[in-house]
Enzyme design. Structure first.
Site: not given
Length: 159
Positions: A49-50
């Site tokens: 997600c980062t």
């Protein structure tokens, strides 16, 4: 195997109002008149997600120059989204959908296969909504890495 209805090109994008990382309500209708990219991700501050959020961040000027706004939606609480945005320098709205109602409505929550096992959860997805609220692109089960570059190509946006 799947019980969720996913959006398709030509569908009317369901409107929503969700709080951003500061608690300010943000509605899809706020963006009517210009295209918006709505992406759904499982959990802030995790590796995939980062990577995905930073890819959007790193390409935001290109997207904005082409008229696109970006909204990220996850089930994370507002305080976690605020920490994530600050830690990664994210300047686009991150919206909190803790009960996954919007994700479900958009087909981004439901059954998915992870490591050969069927589970229920957030389906990493990206939907591009055009200026009148119609779905222009709908991608489900996207990979975190390289997805934004593929999206730029698909939208014919070049740096």
């Amino acid at each position: 195997m799947t019980d969720q209805q996913q959006l398709s090109v030509g569908d009317k994008a369901p409107d929503f109002t969700l709080p951003d990382s500061t608690g300010t309500p943000v509605s899809l209708s706020d963006y009517r008149g210009g295209p918006v990219i709505v992406y759904f991700y499982p959990r802030a501050a995790t590796p995939g997600c980062t990577t995905q959020a930073c890819d959007f961040r790193d390409n935001l000027s290109l997207l904005n120059a082409a008229g696109y706004q970006v909204l990220g939606i996850s089930p994370d609480p507002q305080d976690k989204l605020a920490s994530f945005a600050e830690a990664e320098g994210l300047t686009f709205p991150l919206l909190s959908d803790p009960d996954t109602e919007v994700m479900t409505l958009w087909g981004a929550y439901g059954e998915k296969t992870s490591y050969g096992k069927v589970t229920r959860g957030v389906i990493r997805s990206t939907v591009v909504v055009d200026s009148d609220g119609t779905v222009a692109v709908a991608r489900y089960n996207v990979k975190a890495t390289g997805h934004v570059v593929r999206l730029l190509t698909e939208l014919d946006i070049h740096g």
